[in-house]
Design a protein around this motif. Structure first.
Motif, PDB file in Angstrom:
ATOM      1  N   SER A  79      -7.263 -12.590  18.972  1.00  0.00           N
ATOM      2  CA  SER A  79      -7.369 -13.796  17.737  1.00  0.00           C
ATOM      3  C   SER A  79      -6.153 -14.620  18.103  1.00  0.00           C
ATOM      4  O   SER A  79      -4.902 -14.087  18.341  1.00  0.00           O
ATOM      5  CB  SER A  79      -7.404 -12.943  16.314  1.00  0.00           C
ATOM      6  N   SER A 121      -2.074 -14.612  16.226  1.00  0.00           N
ATOM      7  CA  SER A 121      -3.053 -14.233  15.707  1.00  0.00           C
ATOM      8  C   SER A 121      -3.301 -14.023  14.212  1.00  0.00           C
ATOM      9  O   SER A 121      -4.317 -13.980  13.819  1.00  0.00           O
ATOM     10  CB  SER A 121      -3.591 -12.877  16.428  1.00  0.00           C
ATOM     11  N   ALA A 122      -2.143 -13.972  13.551  1.00  0.00           N
ATOM     12  CA  ALA A 122      -2.361 -13.909  12.055  1.00  0.00           C
ATOM     13  C   ALA A 122      -2.456 -15.346  11.434  1.00  0.00           C
ATOM     14  O   ALA A 122      -2.914 -15.463  10.317  1.00  0.00           O
ATOM     15  CB  ALA A 122      -1.073 -13.149  11.353  1.00  0.00           C
ATOM     16  N   VAL A 123      -1.668 -16.495  12.335  1.00  0.00           N
ATOM     17  CA  VAL A 123      -1.852 -17.570  11.614  1.00  0.00           C
ATOM     18  C   VAL A 123      -2.885 -18.362  11.663  1.00  0.00           C
ATOM     19  O   VAL A 123      -3.129 -19.272  10.983  1.00  0.00           O
ATOM     20  CB  VAL A 123      -0.361 -18.181  11.919  1.00  0.00           C
ATOM     21  N   PHE A 124      -3.458 -18.427  13.080  1.00  0.00           N
ATOM     22  CA  PHE A 124      -4.418 -19.234  13.265  1.00  0.00           C
ATOM     23  C   PHE A 124      -5.899 -18.760  13.006  1.00  0.00           C
ATOM     24  O   PHE A 124      -6.245 -17.577  13.246  1.00  0.00           O
ATOM     25  CB  PHE A 124      -4.509 -19.781  14.502  1.00  0.00           C
ATOM     26  N   ALA A 125      -6.981 -19.452  12.560  1.00  0.00           N
ATOM     27  CA  ALA A 125      -8.191 -19.107  12.573  1.00  0.00           C
ATOM     28  C   ALA A 125      -8.912 -19.024  13.863  1.00  0.00           C
ATOM     29  O   ALA A 125      -8.478 -19.751  14.561  1.00  0.00           O
ATOM     30  CB  ALA A 125      -9.180 -19.907  11.856  1.00  0.00           C
ATOM     31  N   ARG A 126     -10.162 -18.388  13.962  1.00  0.00           N
ATOM     32  CA  ARG A 126     -10.955 -18.408  15.439  1.00  0.00           C
ATOM     33  C   ARG A 126     -11.346 -19.585  15.471  1.00  0.00           C
ATOM     34  O   ARG A 126     -12.111 -20.248  14.571  1.00  0.00           O
ATOM     35  CB  ARG A 126     -11.822 -17.370  15.429  1.00  0.00           C
ATOM     36  N   PHE A 175       5.623 -10.174  19.563  1.00  0.00           N
ATOM     37  CA  PHE A 175       5.482 -10.542  18.244  1.00  0.00           C
ATOM     38  C   PHE A 175       4.944 -12.025  18.137  1.00  0.00           C
ATOM     39  O   PHE A 175       4.360 -12.237  17.163  1.00  0.00           O
ATOM     40  CB  PHE A 175       7.101 -10.726  17.707  1.00  0.00           C
ATOM     41  N   ALA A 213       1.968 -12.913  15.556  1.00  0.00           N
ATOM     42  CA  ALA A 213       2.042 -13.832  14.748  1.00  0.00           C
ATOM     43  C   ALA A 213       0.962 -14.950  14.798  1.00  0.00           C
ATOM     44  O   ALA A 213       0.500 -15.370  14.107  1.00  0.00           O
ATOM     45  CB  ALA A 213       3.511 -14.566  14.830  1.00  0.00           C
ATOM     46  N   THR A 272       0.861  -1.138   0.104  1.00  0.00           N
ATOM     47  CA  THR A 272      -0.207  -0.203  -0.095  1.00  0.00           C
ATOM     48  C   THR A 272       0.801   1.063  -0.168  1.00  0.00           C
ATOM     49  O   THR A 272       2.025   1.248   0.329  1.00  0.00           O
ATOM     50  CB  THR A 272      -0.993   0.087   1.199  1.00  0.00           C
ATOM     51  N   ARG A 315       2.038  -5.094   8.574  1.00  0.00           N
ATOM     52  CA  ARG A 315       3.198  -5.664   8.050  1.00  0.00           C
ATOM     53  C   ARG A 315       2.940  -7.010   7.480  1.00  0.00           C
ATOM     54  O   ARG A 315       3.220  -7.276   6.401  1.00  0.00           O
ATOM     55  CB  ARG A 315       4.622  -5.453   8.649  1.00  0.00           C
ATOM     56  N   PHE A 316       2.250  -7.983   8.496  1.00  0.00           N
ATOM     57  CA  PHE A 316       1.951  -9.198   7.795  1.00  0.00           C
ATOM     58  C   PHE A 316       0.997  -9.055   6.667  1.00  0.00           C
ATOM     59  O   PHE A 316       1.111 -10.173   5.923  1.00  0.00           O
ATOM     60  CB  PHE A 316       1.161 -10.159   8.922  1.00  0.00           C
ATOM     61  N   GLN A 317       0.073  -8.175   6.488  1.00  0.00           N
ATOM     62  CA  GLN A 317      -0.669  -8.204   5.785  1.00  0.00           C
ATOM     63  C   GLN A 317      -0.204  -7.318   4.453  1.00  0.00           C
ATOM     64  O   GLN A 317      -1.089  -6.756   3.594  1.00  0.00           O
ATOM     65  CB  GLN A 317      -2.031  -7.580   6.316  1.00  0.00           C
ATOM     66  N   ARG A 318       1.156  -6.908   4.441  1.00  0.00           N
ATOM     67  CA  ARG A 318       1.573  -6.330   3.561  1.00  0.00           C
ATOM     68  C   ARG A 318       1.200  -4.915   3.481  1.00  0.00           C
ATOM     69  O   ARG A 318       0.993  -4.239   2.240  1.00  0.00           O
ATOM     70  CB  ARG A 318       1.351  -7.029   2.160  1.00  0.00           C
ATOM     71  N   ARG A 319       0.517  -4.275   4.409  1.00  0.00           N
ATOM     72  CA  ARG A 319       0.058  -2.891   4.527  1.00  0.00           C
ATOM     73  C   ARG A 319       1.329  -1.997   5.030  1.00  0.00           C
ATOM     74  O   ARG A 319       2.213  -2.422   5.979  1.00  0.00           O
ATOM     75  CB  ARG A 319      -1.211  -2.729   5.433  1.00  0.00           C
ATOM     76  N   LEU A 370       2.668  -4.657  13.393  1.00  0.00           N
ATOM     77  CA  LEU A 370       3.213  -6.019  12.852  1.00  0.00           C
ATOM     78  C   LEU A 370       2.020  -6.460  12.227  1.00  0.00           C
ATOM     79  O   LEU A 370       2.378  -7.051  10.987  1.00  0.00           O
ATOM     80  CB  LEU A 370       3.372  -6.679  14.195  1.00  0.00           C
ATOM     81  N   THR A 386      -6.652 -25.145  11.498  1.00  0.00           N
ATOM     82  CA  THR A 386      -7.775 -24.461  12.079  1.00  0.00           C
ATOM     83  C   THR A 386      -8.619 -24.003  10.877  1.00  0.00           C
ATOM     84  O   THR A 386      -9.967 -23.941  11.314  1.00  0.00           O
ATOM     85  CB  THR A 386      -7.162 -22.879  12.626  1.00  0.00           C
ATOM     86  N   ILE A 444     -13.488 -15.950   9.218  1.00  0.00           N
ATOM     87  CA  ILE A 444     -13.362 -17.196  10.354  1.00  0.00           C
ATOM     88  C   ILE A 444     -11.831 -16.362  11.093  1.00  0.00           C
ATOM     89  O   ILE A 444     -11.403 -17.464  11.688  1.00  0.00           O
ATOM     90  CB  ILE A 444     -12.991 -18.450   9.879  1.00  0.00           C
TER      91      ILE A 444
END
Lengths: 129, 308, 360
Positions: free
Chosen positions: B196, B273-278, B267, B271, A24, B34-38, B31, C191, C118
């Motif tokens: 998350s 919260s970014a990698v696992f689904a709820r 960190f 990480a 972005t 940045r994980f989401q490329r923003r 963070l 998950t 999800i």
């Protein structure tokens, strides 16, 4: 190894995103360019226009208006606030007088202020007299 | 007198906790971005959000208990700030006493209970659902978390965090002896902070904003601050219990190492919260009681056997 | 536990478009749901009767914000069938190329929304980033990001120049890599599978009973695809597979859509390689002879159906649009029973509802 790589795909993507550049941009500071073929505001070649009104007839959004006094005396007005940028007028014109630029008219809270008079022969006639 | 006021208001009291909370929120959001490329927010964004919330109108639906809605966030804020005073910062702990680990664990549970009550009293369907969920989640993560946190205490033979932290200078960081316990504690912390992937009580696509759906303005701002400080206290606590280097490295390095470890913990939380689904609430209950509790008990057994 | 009613919509973080679901719950269990529609009804079918055929191309483009191109393609094909126009081959190829690119971006968009519901925000952002690359190509080629305005009656408005072929080629190559990564996530992420597998499965018979079309039906084992069953040119000359999966749960819908992205990438490559030279439009008369016609094509969400009746003037006498979302709404009450509250987003996202399409 391959199996582990497949399972850890999200973690890999995370590391990849962290080491890579952000995709972005902070918008008002960085200018954004519209592509070459973008359908923006329309412009009129006054030489070619004969005032036939085909563009007005096919415009789906009433973005063009034609006031006609006689066959050669007319006024063609463009309302950017109504325009759907669909390209129908460009296609309807038999003489290729209308083309799209790749620029957009700026945003405004007053749609009246950005109306463009594409061709006004009435005024010319008046001043000639 | 002046000294205690300094401890309470500046360091390690309110001001320090608030600044750490804002830093935690900013770093986490940056963070995540940045994980989401923003690009992510600038450093003052958490403060700006807080000021924005303070300037907003404070509304509650009719039927809500106004007094309780105002009191609950304040009680939670008091609880987490009190807990913050007792957690040693790089070995510095002016208010330490024997058994403060248990006090902190219970103080950190106060916001969860207040969160449940906030859902019940604020007269909204989503709030009631979120409140019920938060209590269900509490029962799933709290037991393994408690068992896991008692691991270092049993190993050190004391319930004072400062003692546990300083004894690691002789025995080595406890994370080396109790890796499973550390992981369980991190999972429990994620559940406690409702982050998350364990943000079940406030899952946006399911119950809108959970218990806090009807809250706004100053009250929501206080709730957000509570969550941030809770996260800071939890992270400091885990660093103290599992990986305290204050007695091992030179005293000059103790402070940087402590904060570096805290940042690493943020960190890890980001990480995760970014990698696992709820998870679904029934999946979390299954995970908590069928996997986490047996593992925690196993870890405790190993610790006790090591002591013998 | 007492029964409660929770309202979902017309405004709710779960919904991107207005739709009302009144869901009856008992604790965390969903007992049933009542559906209410019509919040974005714009009267497009009536509006179409007050506009001439050229204006209606732009109107049908605005039925849907995601699958806008396939709507105009179907409408133009219907009018061209009434006019009896023979179109140059190149027109069909350009239309099909845009259709396939639209399918890719629609499926990627959908995958992102499921991931967001999800709690996998990162997957959401990454798929939408991939989708952006295909939108960039479409914008560069046609001039519009969402309303592409590719079609006109009797042809298309833009021609592929020498830059566009390599651009599509490189984007297809890049997306094939992204596709492999997404497949790893869908097939192996624990998950994600825990949240989607076994959620509200529907059998093949159920799907046939409700006349469901598109990827949702294919994920339940209904082998139906308009590109193969009633092909518009040039699909009869191209090589592709119809993906089906027997399970019928949310995960198999994910899987089917992801495989379809791959087929579409394959189709894009073929179209760019095989596209014949020639003119891109023929002159169409303004007045359409009296008659009626039914035209079907495969939109990203399934079979799109246009009925057009002309009375010989330059305004259509009747235009009927049936979008693929409409039958899919029928299975919603059946799906929303005996599940958890947490499964509602998965079920709603799994069907890939396009309310603007359904309400018109």
């Amino acid at each position: 190894m391959q199996w582990l790589k497949k399972r850890m795909r999200l973690l890999l993507a995370l590391v990849e995103a962290l080491t890579g550049e952000a995709e972005t941009v902070s918008y008002p500071k960085t200018e954004l360019e519209l592509p070459k073929g973008y359908r923006g505001a329309i412009q009129l070649d006054e030489e070619k226009c004969i005032g036939c009104g085909l563009c007005v007839m096919d415009c789906p959004a009433h973005g063009l208006e034609l006031e006609k006094e006689s066959k050669s005396v007319y006024k063609l007005t463009y309302y950017p606030a109504r325009c759907a940028y669909c390209g129908q007028c460009e296609r309807a014109c038999h003489r290729q007088a209308i083309t799209h630029t790749n620029q957009l008219p700026g945003s405004t809270t007053d749609p009246e202020s950005i109306i463009v008079i594409l061709k006004d022969q009435k005024e010319q006639e008046d001043s000639d007299e | 007198m002046a000294e205690s006021l300094f401890y309470l208001l500046i360091f390690p009291g309110i001001t320090f906790q608030l600044v750490c909370g804002w830093f935690f929120e900013w770093f986490d959001r940056k963070l995540q971005a940045r994980f989401q490329r923003r690009v992510g927010p600038r450093w003052f964004q958490p403060l700006a959000d807080l000021l924005k919330l303070f300037s907003k109108e404070d509304l509650l639906p009719s039927g809500a208990n106004e007094f309780a809605a105002a009191a609950l966030p304040l009680i939670s804020l008091g609880a987490v700030l009190t807990a913050g005073v007792y957690v040693p910062i790089a070995g510095f702990s002016p208010a330490s006493f024997e058994g403060d680990l248990i006090v902190i664990i219970f103080l950190l549970s106060v916001p969860t209970l207040a969160y449940y009550l906030a859902g019940i009293i604020s007269a909204g369907i989503y709030s009631v659902l979120g409140g019920g969920r938060s209590l269900l989640q509490f029962f799933s993560y709290e037991v393994p978390l408690l068992i896991a946190l008692s691991g270092p205490a049993v190993m050190a033979g004391t319930w004072s965090i400062r003692e546990i932290s300083s004894i690691q200078a002789e025995m080595g960081p406890f994370v080396l002896f109790q890796p499973i316990g550390f992981i369980l504690a991190v999972v429990g912390l994620i559940g406690k902070l409702k982050r998350s992937p364990l943000d079940i009580p406030k899952a946006k696509s399911e119950v809108v904003a959970g218990s806090l759906t009807e809250f706004g303005g100053v009250k929501l701002a206080i709730w957000n601050t509570v969550m941030n400080i809770q996260a800071v206290v939890g992270i400091f606590l885990l660093v103290n219990l599992y990986s305290s280097w204050s007695g091992i490295v030179a005293p000059v390095l103790a402070v940087p190492v402590f904060f570096l470890e805290s940042v690493l913990m943020i960190f890890v939380l980001s990480a995760a919260s970014a990698v696992f689904a709820r998870l679904r609430i029934d999946q979390l209950a299954g995970l908590g009681w069928k996997v986490l509790v047996p593992l925690a008990l196993l870890q405790l057994l190993v610790v006790i056997l090591m002591g013998v | 536990m007492d029964k409660m009613n929770i309202p979902i919509g017309p405004q709710h973080p779960l919904l991107k478009e207005p739709l009302r679901l009144n869901i009856e719950i008992s604790g965390e269990r969903v007992l049933g749901g009542i559906l209410r529609l019509g919040y974005v009804h714009r009267g497009i079918e009536k509006l179409a009767q007050t506009r001439n055929y050229n204006q209606n191309v732009s109107l049908t483009e605005r039925v849907c914000g995601i699958c806008s191109h396939v709507h105009t393609t179907t409408f133009c094909r219907a009018v061209e069938a009434l006019l009896g126009l023979e179109l140059p081959e190149r027109v069909h190829y350009i239309r099909a190329l845009m259709c396939e690119m639209e399918r890719i971006h629609s499926h990627l968009l959908w995958l992102g929304i499921l991931a967001k519901h999800i709690g996998l925000e990162m997957v959401f952002m990454h798929t939408w980033h991939d989708r952006e690359s295909i939108l960039d190509v479409m914008e560069e080629m046609s001039g519009g990001r969402v309303a592409h305005a590719v079609n006109q009656i009797g042809g298309v408005r833009f021609d592929l120049d020498e830059d566009h072929g390599p651009m599509v080629d490189s984007t297809v190559k890049k997306l094939k890599v992204d596709y492999e990564e997404l497949l790893d996530v869908i097939e192996h992420d624990t998950t994600l599978k825990a949240r989607t597998q076994g959620v509200a499965p529907l059998s093949t018979d159920d799907m046939k009973r409700y006349c469901v079309v598109g990827p949702v039906a294919r994920a339940s084992g209904v082998d139906v695809d308009m590109r193969r069953d009633d092909p518009m040119p040039p699909y009869d000359k191209l090589d592709f597979q119809v993906i089906t999966h027997p399970d019928g749960d949310a995960w198999s819908r994910t899987y089917v859509r992801l495989q379809e992205i791959r087929q579409s990438l394959h189709l894009c490559k073929q179209i760019i390689d095989d596209i014949p030279e020639g003119p891109i439009s023929v002159r169409a008369p303004r007045k359409v002879p009296a008659g009626e016609v039914v035209m079907r094509s495969e939109a990203p969400r399934g079979e799109l159906f246009y009925y057009l009746r002309s009375d010989g003037s330059d305004y259509p006498a009747r235009l009927k649009i049936r979008t693929p979302t409409l039958p899919a709404l029928g299975i919603l009450p059946e799906q929303l029973s005996e599940i958890h509250i947490a499964d509602i987003p998965v079920v709603l996202a799994g069907i890939d509802l396009c309310i603007a399409c359904a309400d018109r």
